[in-house]
Write a protein that holds these residues in place. Structure first.
Motif, PDB file in Angstrom:
ATOM      1  N   HIS A  61     -16.805 -11.735  37.770  1.00  0.00           N
ATOM      2  CA  HIS A  61     -17.905 -12.578  37.305  1.00  0.00           C
ATOM      3  C   HIS A  61     -18.426 -13.415  38.466  1.00  0.00           C
ATOM      4  N   LEU A  62     -19.730 -13.319  38.731  1.00  0.00           N
ATOM      5  CA  LEU A  62     -20.383 -14.143  39.750  1.00  0.00           C
ATOM      6  C   LEU A  62     -21.421 -15.028  39.064  1.00  0.00           C
ATOM      7  N   SER A  63     -21.324 -16.328  39.307  1.00  0.00           N
ATOM      8  CA  SER A  63     -22.248 -17.282  38.703  1.00  0.00           C
ATOM      9  C   SER A  63     -23.431 -17.545  39.628  1.00  0.00           C
ATOM     10  N   ARG A  64     -24.591 -17.741  39.028  1.00  0.00           N
ATOM     11  CA  ARG A  64     -25.769 -18.084  39.830  1.00  0.00           C
ATOM     12  C   ARG A  64     -25.587 -19.479  40.408  1.00  0.00           C
ATOM     13  N   LEU A  65     -25.966 -19.648  41.647  1.00  0.00           N
ATOM     14  CA  LEU A  65     -25.652 -20.860  42.393  1.00  0.00           C
ATOM     15  C   LEU A  65     -26.169 -22.122  41.699  1.00  0.00           C
ATOM     16  N   ASP A  66     -27.376 -22.069  41.184  1.00  0.00           N
ATOM     17  CA  ASP A  66     -27.946 -23.273  40.581  1.00  0.00           C
ATOM     18  C   ASP A  66     -27.374 -23.591  39.205  1.00  0.00           C
ATOM     19  N   ASN A  67     -26.486 -22.722  38.681  1.00  0.00           N
ATOM     20  CA  ASN A  67     -25.845 -22.982  37.395  1.00  0.00           C
ATOM     21  C   ASN A  67     -24.456 -23.593  37.548  1.00  0.00           C
ATOM     22  N   LEU A  68     -23.984 -23.757  38.775  1.00  0.00           N
ATOM     23  CA  LEU A  68     -22.680 -24.369  38.990  1.00  0.00           C
ATOM     24  C   LEU A  68     -22.762 -25.879  38.778  1.00  0.00           C
ATOM     25  N   ASP A  69     -21.600 -26.490  38.570  1.00  0.00           N
ATOM     26  CA  ASP A  69     -21.563 -27.918  38.225  1.00  0.00           C
ATOM     27  C   ASP A  69     -22.027 -28.823  39.366  1.00  0.00           C
ATOM     28  N   ASP A  70     -21.768 -28.413  40.599  1.00  0.00           N
ATOM     29  CA  ASP A  70     -22.074 -29.269  41.746  1.00  0.00           C
ATOM     30  C   ASP A  70     -23.574 -29.218  42.057  1.00  0.00           C
ATOM     31  N   PRO A  71     -24.291 -30.336  41.930  1.00  0.00           N
ATOM     32  CA  PRO A  71     -25.740 -30.318  42.213  1.00  0.00           C
ATOM     33  C   PRO A  71     -26.057 -30.078  43.679  1.00  0.00           C
ATOM     34  N   PHE A  72     -25.052 -30.160  44.565  1.00  0.00           N
ATOM     35  CA  PHE A  72     -25.273 -29.951  45.991  1.00  0.00           C
ATOM     36  C   PHE A  72     -25.113 -28.488  46.402  1.00  0.00           C
ATOM     37  N   GLU A  74     -31.678 -19.585  43.126  1.00  0.00           N
ATOM     38  CA  GLU A  74     -31.853 -18.851  41.884  1.00  0.00           C
ATOM     39  C   GLU A  74     -31.570 -17.359  42.011  1.00  0.00           C
ATOM     40  N   CYS A  75     -31.275 -16.903  43.215  1.00  0.00           N
ATOM     41  CA  CYS A  75     -30.966 -15.476  43.378  1.00  0.00           C
ATOM     42  C   CYS A  75     -29.671 -15.253  44.165  1.00  0.00           C
ATOM     43  N   THR A  76     -28.872 -16.316  44.309  1.00  0.00           N
ATOM     44  CA  THR A  76     -27.587 -16.219  44.994  1.00  0.00           C
ATOM     45  C   THR A  76     -26.468 -16.408  43.972  1.00  0.00           C
ATOM     46  N   TYR A  77     -25.467 -15.533  44.034  1.00  0.00           N
ATOM     47  CA  TYR A  77     -24.378 -15.526  43.058  1.00  0.00           C
ATOM     48  C   TYR A  77     -23.038 -15.611  43.783  1.00  0.00           C
ATOM     49  N   VAL A  78     -22.099 -16.358  43.198  1.00  0.00           N
ATOM     50  CA  VAL A  78     -20.829 -16.579  43.881  1.00  0.00           C
ATOM     51  C   VAL A  78     -19.650 -16.445  42.929  1.00  0.00           C
ATOM     52  N   SER A  79     -18.520 -16.063  43.506  1.00  0.00           N
ATOM     53  CA  SER A  79     -17.210 -16.145  42.864  1.00  0.00           C
ATOM     54  C   SER A  79     -16.333 -16.972  43.787  1.00  0.00           C
ATOM     55  N   CYS A  80     -15.715 -18.022  43.249  1.00  0.00           N
ATOM     56  CA  CYS A  80     -15.016 -19.011  44.067  1.00  0.00           C
ATOM     57  C   CYS A  80     -13.503 -18.831  43.988  1.00  0.00           C
ATOM     58  N   MET A 116     -12.758 -20.068  49.445  1.00  0.00           N
ATOM     59  CA  MET A 116     -13.322 -18.842  49.976  1.00  0.00           C
ATOM     60  C   MET A 116     -14.277 -18.311  48.916  1.00  0.00           C
ATOM     61  N   ARG A 117     -15.460 -17.885  49.346  1.00  0.00           N
ATOM     62  CA  ARG A 117     -16.460 -17.425  48.397  1.00  0.00           C
ATOM     63  C   ARG A 117     -16.801 -15.963  48.598  1.00  0.00           C
ATOM     64  N   ALA A 118     -16.942 -15.256  47.477  1.00  0.00           N
ATOM     65  CA  ALA A 118     -17.556 -13.933  47.475  1.00  0.00           C
ATOM     66  C   ALA A 118     -19.002 -14.137  47.033  1.00  0.00           C
ATOM     67  N   VAL A 119     -19.955 -13.673  47.834  1.00  0.00           N
ATOM     68  CA  VAL A 119     -21.363 -14.019  47.638  1.00  0.00           C
ATOM     69  C   VAL A 119     -22.220 -12.752  47.558  1.00  0.00           C
ATOM     70  N   PHE A 120     -23.114 -12.752  46.582  1.00  0.00           N
ATOM     71  CA  PHE A 120     -24.102 -11.673  46.472  1.00  0.00           C
ATOM     72  C   PHE A 120     -25.478 -12.298  46.376  1.00  0.00           C
ATOM     73  N   LYS A 121     -26.410 -11.782  47.161  1.00  0.00           N
ATOM     74  CA  LYS A 121     -27.787 -12.270  47.110  1.00  0.00           C
ATOM     75  C   LYS A 121     -28.680 -11.176  46.559  1.00  0.00           C
ATOM     76  N   SER A 130     -34.120 -14.959  36.794  1.00  0.00           N
ATOM     77  CA  SER A 130     -33.014 -14.113  37.203  1.00  0.00           C
ATOM     78  C   SER A 130     -31.837 -14.352  36.258  1.00  0.00           C
ATOM     79  N   PRO A 131     -30.947 -13.379  36.087  1.00  0.00           N
ATOM     80  CA  PRO A 131     -29.834 -13.543  35.138  1.00  0.00           C
ATOM     81  C   PRO A 131     -28.916 -14.688  35.544  1.00  0.00           C
ATOM     82  N   PRO A 132     -28.308 -15.370  34.578  1.00  0.00           N
ATOM     83  CA  PRO A 132     -27.449 -16.517  34.895  1.00  0.00           C
ATOM     84  C   PRO A 132     -26.136 -16.121  35.564  1.00  0.00           C
ATOM     85  N   TYR A 133     -25.740 -14.865  35.432  1.00  0.00           N
ATOM     86  CA  TYR A 133     -24.512 -14.395  36.072  1.00  0.00           C
ATOM     87  C   TYR A 133     -24.601 -12.884  36.263  1.00  0.00           C
ATOM     88  N   LEU A 134     -23.710 -12.362  37.097  1.00  0.00           N
ATOM     89  CA  LEU A 134     -23.617 -10.923  37.324  1.00  0.00           C
ATOM     90  C   LEU A 134     -22.165 -10.491  37.140  1.00  0.00           C
TER      91      LEU A 134
END
Length: 323
Positions: A103-114, A173-179, A255-260, A268-272
Protein backbone atom coordinates in the motif's frame (compact mmCIF):
# COMPACT_ATOMS: atom_id res chain seq x y z
CA UNK A 1 33.03 10.34 -27.05
CA UNK A 2 29.35 11.15 -27.33
CA UNK A 3 27.93 11.24 -30.85
CA UNK A 4 26.46 14.75 -31.17
CA UNK A 5 24.35 13.61 -34.10
CA UNK A 6 22.15 11.57 -31.76
CA UNK A 7 18.93 13.34 -30.82
CA UNK A 8 17.18 12.77 -27.50
CA UNK A 9 14.15 10.48 -27.89
CA UNK A 10 12.80 10.81 -24.33
CA UNK A 11 11.97 7.09 -24.51
CA UNK A 12 12.22 6.23 -20.82
CA UNK A 13 11.38 2.65 -19.86
CA UNK A 14 10.94 1.23 -16.37
CA UNK A 15 14.16 -0.75 -16.85
CA UNK A 16 16.13 2.36 -17.85
CA UNK A 17 14.72 4.34 -14.92
CA UNK A 18 15.71 1.56 -12.54
CA UNK A 19 19.23 1.39 -13.97
CA UNK A 20 19.77 5.15 -13.64
CA UNK A 21 18.47 5.09 -10.06
CA UNK A 22 20.60 2.08 -9.12
CA UNK A 23 23.85 3.33 -10.65
CA UNK A 24 23.27 7.01 -9.88
CA UNK A 25 26.93 8.22 -9.90
CA UNK A 26 28.52 5.26 -11.72
CA UNK A 27 28.82 4.17 -15.33
CA UNK A 28 26.75 1.01 -15.82
CA UNK A 29 29.40 -0.48 -18.13
CA UNK A 30 32.62 -0.06 -16.15
CA UNK A 31 31.39 1.20 -12.72
CA UNK A 32 33.69 4.23 -13.02
CA UNK A 33 32.63 7.25 -10.97
CA UNK A 34 30.87 9.88 -13.06
CA UNK A 35 32.33 13.37 -13.16
CA UNK A 36 30.30 15.90 -11.17
CA UNK A 37 30.96 18.50 -13.85
CA UNK A 38 29.53 16.47 -16.73
CA UNK A 39 26.03 15.04 -17.26
CA UNK A 40 25.65 11.30 -17.80
CA UNK A 41 23.87 9.74 -20.79
CA UNK A 42 20.88 7.41 -20.54
CA UNK A 43 19.78 5.29 -23.46
CA UNK A 44 20.06 1.91 -25.17
CA UNK A 45 22.82 0.01 -26.91
CA UNK A 46 22.54 -1.70 -30.29
CA UNK A 47 20.85 -4.73 -28.65
CA UNK A 48 18.22 -2.51 -26.98
CA UNK A 49 19.76 -3.03 -23.56
CA UNK A 50 19.42 0.01 -21.28
CA UNK A 51 22.74 1.70 -20.48
CA UNK A 52 23.76 4.63 -18.30
CA UNK A 53 27.20 5.96 -19.13
CA UNK A 54 29.66 8.80 -18.91
CA UNK A 55 31.94 9.92 -21.73
CA UNK A 56 33.96 6.76 -21.14
CA UNK A 57 31.33 4.59 -22.86
CA UNK A 58 29.00 7.08 -24.56
CA UNK A 59 30.07 5.63 -27.92
CA UNK A 60 27.95 2.55 -27.10
CA UNK A 61 24.73 4.55 -27.27
CA UNK A 62 22.57 3.45 -30.18
CA UNK A 63 19.54 5.38 -28.91
CA UNK A 64 20.09 8.46 -26.77
CA UNK A 65 17.19 9.08 -24.36
CA UNK A 66 18.37 11.94 -22.17
CA UNK A 67 21.17 13.69 -20.38
CA UNK A 68 21.10 13.01 -16.63
CA UNK A 69 22.31 15.72 -14.26
CA UNK A 70 22.73 13.07 -11.59
CA UNK A 71 24.16 15.29 -8.84
CA UNK A 72 20.76 16.94 -8.33
CA UNK A 73 19.22 13.68 -7.03
CA UNK A 74 21.12 13.70 -3.77
CA UNK A 75 18.97 11.50 -1.54
CA UNK A 76 20.76 8.56 0.10
CA UNK A 77 20.00 5.19 -1.43
CA UNK A 78 19.98 2.38 1.15
CA UNK A 79 22.12 -0.70 0.63
CA UNK A 80 20.29 -3.97 -0.14
CA UNK A 81 21.34 -5.21 3.33
CA UNK A 82 19.66 -2.34 5.18
CA UNK A 83 17.13 -3.84 7.61
CA UNK A 84 13.74 -2.16 7.69
CA UNK A 85 10.52 -2.58 9.67
CA UNK A 86 6.90 -1.74 8.94
CA UNK A 87 4.69 -1.48 12.05
CA UNK A 88 1.06 -2.35 11.30
CA UNK A 89 -2.15 -2.78 13.26
CA UNK A 90 -3.85 -6.11 12.71
CA UNK A 91 -6.30 -4.83 10.07
CA UNK A 92 -3.51 -3.44 7.87
CA UNK A 93 -1.49 -6.63 8.27
CA UNK A 94 -4.46 -8.77 7.16
CA UNK A 95 -5.03 -6.45 4.21
CA UNK A 96 -1.38 -6.88 3.18
CA UNK A 97 -1.32 -10.67 3.27
CA UNK A 98 -4.75 -11.06 1.64
CA UNK A 99 -4.01 -8.62 -1.20
CA UNK A 100 -0.31 -9.48 -1.72
CA UNK A 101 0.19 -5.81 -2.45
CA UNK A 102 2.20 -2.96 -0.96
CA UNK A 103 0.00 0.00 0.00
CA UNK A 104 1.37 3.41 -1.04
CA UNK A 105 -0.35 6.54 0.25
CA UNK A 106 -0.56 9.76 -1.72
CA UNK A 107 1.81 12.30 -0.22
CA UNK A 108 -0.76 15.01 0.44
CA UNK A 109 -2.98 12.53 2.33
CA UNK A 110 -0.40 11.80 5.03
CA UNK A 111 -0.80 13.29 8.50
CA UNK A 112 2.27 15.52 8.34
CA UNK A 113 1.38 18.83 6.60
CA UNK A 114 5.09 19.29 5.78
CA UNK A 115 5.16 16.30 3.40
CA UNK A 116 6.66 17.61 0.16
CA UNK A 117 7.09 21.09 1.65
CA UNK A 118 9.84 23.47 0.61
CA UNK A 119 10.14 24.94 4.08
CA UNK A 120 8.43 27.18 6.63
CA UNK A 121 5.74 29.61 5.46
CA UNK A 122 7.53 32.33 7.43
CA UNK A 123 10.53 31.92 5.10
CA UNK A 124 8.63 31.78 1.81
CA UNK A 125 9.63 35.32 0.85
CA UNK A 126 13.30 34.39 1.31
CA UNK A 127 12.87 31.38 -1.00
CA UNK A 128 10.96 33.46 -3.53
CA UNK A 129 13.73 36.05 -3.76
CA UNK A 130 16.35 33.34 -4.14
CA UNK A 131 14.42 31.78 -7.03
CA UNK A 132 13.73 35.08 -8.77
CA UNK A 133 17.43 35.98 -8.63
CA UNK A 134 18.31 32.59 -10.12
CA UNK A 135 15.70 32.94 -12.90
CA UNK A 136 16.82 36.48 -13.76
CA UNK A 137 20.45 35.33 -14.07
CA UNK A 138 19.41 32.33 -16.19
CA UNK A 139 17.46 34.55 -18.59
CA UNK A 140 20.35 36.99 -18.94
CA UNK A 141 22.92 34.23 -19.51
CA UNK A 142 20.94 32.29 -22.12
CA UNK A 143 23.23 31.65 -25.12
CA UNK A 144 22.76 33.12 -28.58
CA UNK A 145 20.10 35.68 -27.66
CA UNK A 146 20.21 39.42 -27.08
CA UNK A 147 19.47 40.51 -23.52
CA UNK A 148 15.72 41.25 -23.25
CA UNK A 149 14.48 44.52 -21.70
CA UNK A 150 14.39 44.62 -17.88
CA UNK A 151 10.58 44.50 -17.70
CA UNK A 152 10.52 41.34 -19.83
CA UNK A 153 13.14 39.70 -17.60
CA UNK A 154 11.09 40.44 -14.50
CA UNK A 155 7.87 39.22 -16.07
CA UNK A 156 9.46 35.98 -17.25
CA UNK A 157 11.17 35.39 -13.88
CA UNK A 158 7.84 35.79 -12.07
CA UNK A 159 6.18 33.41 -14.51
CA UNK A 160 8.85 30.78 -13.93
CA UNK A 161 8.50 31.12 -10.17
CA UNK A 162 4.71 30.74 -10.30
CA UNK A 163 5.09 27.69 -12.53
CA UNK A 164 7.53 26.12 -10.05
CA UNK A 165 5.08 26.67 -7.17
CA UNK A 166 2.22 25.11 -9.14
CA UNK A 167 4.43 22.15 -10.09
CA UNK A 168 5.39 21.59 -6.44
CA UNK A 169 1.72 21.45 -5.44
CA UNK A 170 0.90 19.02 -8.26
CA UNK A 171 3.84 16.85 -7.24
CA UNK A 172 2.27 16.24 -3.82
CA UNK A 173 -0.82 14.93 -5.60
CA UNK A 174 0.97 12.41 -7.80
CA UNK A 175 3.66 11.10 -5.43
CA UNK A 176 3.01 7.94 -3.40
CA UNK A 177 5.01 6.51 -0.52
CA UNK A 178 5.36 3.51 1.76
CA UNK A 179 7.19 4.34 4.99
CA UNK A 180 9.59 1.96 6.78
CA UNK A 181 11.77 2.22 9.88
CA UNK A 182 15.48 1.52 9.26
CA UNK A 183 17.00 -0.23 12.26
CA UNK A 184 18.67 -3.54 13.09
CA UNK A 185 16.31 -4.15 16.00
CA UNK A 186 12.80 -3.34 17.16
CA UNK A 187 11.76 0.11 18.36
CA UNK A 188 9.64 0.23 21.50
CA UNK A 189 8.69 3.83 20.68
CA UNK A 190 7.31 2.84 17.27
CA UNK A 191 5.47 -0.15 18.74
CA UNK A 192 3.69 2.24 21.10
CA UNK A 193 3.03 4.74 18.31
CA UNK A 194 1.61 2.40 15.68
CA UNK A 195 0.39 -0.55 17.78
CA UNK A 196 -0.34 0.98 21.20
CA UNK A 197 -0.96 -1.02 24.35
CA UNK A 198 -4.43 -2.56 24.22
CA UNK A 199 -4.39 -3.11 20.45
CA UNK A 200 -3.05 -5.92 18.27
CA UNK A 201 -0.57 -5.74 15.45
CA UNK A 202 2.74 -6.82 13.99
CA UNK A 203 5.99 -5.52 12.56
CA UNK A 204 7.11 -6.74 9.14
CA UNK A 205 10.86 -7.34 9.21
CA UNK A 206 12.79 -7.36 5.94
CA UNK A 207 15.68 -5.74 4.08
CA UNK A 208 15.67 -3.15 1.31
CA UNK A 209 17.03 -5.74 -1.09
CA UNK A 210 14.24 -8.23 -0.35
CA UNK A 211 11.59 -5.54 -0.56
CA UNK A 212 12.87 -4.28 -3.90
CA UNK A 213 13.10 -7.82 -5.31
CA UNK A 214 9.53 -8.61 -4.24
CA UNK A 215 7.81 -5.76 -6.10
CA UNK A 216 6.16 -6.11 -9.48
CA UNK A 217 8.87 -5.30 -12.03
CA UNK A 218 6.54 -3.17 -14.14
CA UNK A 219 6.62 -0.46 -11.43
CA UNK A 220 9.51 1.98 -10.98
CA UNK A 221 9.81 2.28 -7.21
CA UNK A 222 12.65 4.37 -5.76
CA UNK A 223 13.98 3.71 -2.27
CA UNK A 224 15.72 6.38 -0.24
CA UNK A 225 16.58 7.40 3.29
CA UNK A 226 14.74 10.42 4.67
CA UNK A 227 16.92 13.43 5.43
CA UNK A 228 15.85 15.34 8.54
CA UNK A 229 16.41 19.09 8.39
CA UNK A 230 15.81 22.16 10.53
CA UNK A 231 13.46 24.22 8.36
CA UNK A 232 14.24 27.35 10.37
CA UNK A 233 17.70 27.36 8.76
CA UNK A 234 17.34 25.19 5.65
CA UNK A 235 15.04 24.34 2.77
CA UNK A 236 14.30 20.92 1.35
CA UNK A 237 15.95 19.56 -1.79
CA UNK A 238 15.12 21.08 -5.14
CA UNK A 239 14.15 17.84 -6.88
CA UNK A 240 13.51 15.27 -4.15
CA UNK A 241 11.42 17.00 -1.49
CA UNK A 242 9.69 13.70 -0.77
CA UNK A 243 12.87 12.56 1.02
CA UNK A 244 12.98 15.56 3.37
CA UNK A 245 11.25 15.86 6.75
CA UNK A 246 11.51 18.03 9.84
CA UNK A 247 14.31 17.23 12.26
CA UNK A 248 11.77 16.83 15.07
CA UNK A 249 10.79 13.51 13.43
CA UNK A 250 14.30 12.08 13.24
CA UNK A 251 13.40 9.31 15.69
CA UNK A 252 11.51 7.68 12.80
CA UNK A 253 14.80 6.83 11.00
CA UNK A 254 12.66 6.45 7.89
CA UNK A 255 13.32 4.70 4.62
CA UNK A 256 10.76 5.40 1.91
CA UNK A 257 9.60 3.47 -1.12
CA UNK A 258 8.40 6.13 -3.58
CA UNK A 259 6.39 6.03 -6.79
CA UNK A 260 5.67 9.08 -8.90
CA UNK A 261 2.70 8.88 -11.24
CA UNK A 262 3.29 10.43 -14.65
CA UNK A 263 0.65 12.29 -16.69
CA UNK A 264 -1.71 12.09 -13.75
CA UNK A 265 -5.36 12.89 -14.28
CA UNK A 266 -7.29 14.73 -11.61
CA UNK A 267 -8.30 13.71 -9.11
CA UNK A 268 -5.49 11.16 -8.71
CA UNK A 269 -6.28 8.08 -6.58
CA UNK A 270 -5.73 8.46 -2.82
CA UNK A 271 -3.54 5.35 -2.71
CA UNK A 272 -1.97 2.69 -4.92
CA UNK A 273 -1.50 -1.06 -4.44
CA UNK A 274 1.73 -2.45 -5.89
CA UNK A 275 1.72 -6.25 -6.32
CA UNK A 276 4.46 -8.03 -4.39
CA UNK A 277 5.66 -11.53 -3.61
CA UNK A 278 5.01 -12.03 0.12
CA UNK A 279 7.59 -14.80 0.56
CA UNK A 280 10.31 -12.59 -0.91
CA UNK A 281 9.16 -9.40 0.80
CA UNK A 282 8.76 -10.68 4.36
CA UNK A 283 11.74 -12.01 6.27
CA UNK A 284 9.66 -12.43 9.44
CA UNK A 285 6.49 -11.25 11.13
CA UNK A 286 7.03 -10.04 14.70
CA UNK A 287 3.99 -9.84 17.00
CA UNK A 288 3.57 -6.84 19.29
CA UNK A 289 5.01 -7.34 22.78
CA UNK A 290 1.90 -5.79 24.36
CA UNK A 291 -0.60 -8.48 23.27
CA UNK A 292 -1.62 -11.74 25.01
CA UNK A 293 -0.43 -15.14 23.82
CA UNK A 294 -3.64 -15.92 21.96
CA UNK A 295 -2.97 -13.07 19.55
CA UNK A 296 0.37 -14.63 18.57
CA UNK A 297 -1.28 -18.03 18.07
CA UNK A 298 -4.06 -16.52 15.96
CA UNK A 299 -1.59 -14.80 13.66
CA UNK A 300 0.40 -18.04 13.29
CA UNK A 301 -2.76 -19.90 12.25
CA UNK A 302 -3.85 -17.14 9.87
CA UNK A 303 -0.50 -17.16 8.08
CA UNK A 304 -0.59 -20.97 7.79
CA UNK A 305 -4.15 -21.02 6.41
CA UNK A 306 -3.05 -18.69 3.62
CA UNK A 307 -0.25 -21.12 2.72
CA UNK A 308 2.50 -18.69 3.65
CA UNK A 309 5.77 -20.16 4.86
CA UNK A 310 6.77 -17.05 6.83
CA UNK A 311 8.18 -17.10 10.40
CA UNK A 312 5.92 -15.52 13.02
CA UNK A 313 8.06 -14.46 15.97
CA UNK A 314 7.45 -13.15 19.45
CA UNK A 315 8.87 -9.71 20.11
CA UNK A 316 12.21 -9.61 21.89
CA UNK A 317 10.77 -6.79 23.97
CA UNK A 318 8.41 -9.27 25.67
CA UNK A 319 11.31 -11.09 27.34
CA UNK A 320 11.68 -10.74 31.11
CA UNK A 321 14.76 -9.26 32.81
CA UNK A 322 16.77 -10.69 35.68
CA UNK A 323 18.44 -8.70 38.46
Amino acid sequence: MFNNNLQSTGNWSVELNKLVDEKYDQCSICDAKLLSTEPAYAGYDSQRNPIYVGNCHSHLLHEFVSHVYWWYTDYVRPSPQTRVWRYLDISKFLALIHSSALHLSRLDNLDDPFEGARGLASREREWREYCLTYFRQSILSAPNISPPPPESIEQRALQLYEESVAAARRERECTYVSCWHANEGESEALWKLYVPVGSSGVAIRTTCGRLAASLDTSWFIRMGMVKYVNFSTAFSGTYDKVFYKRSSLSHEAEMRAVFKMQDVGYPSPPYLEVPLNLHTAIEAVVVTPFSPEWVHNTIVQTVKKLGLNIPVLRSQLSESPFY
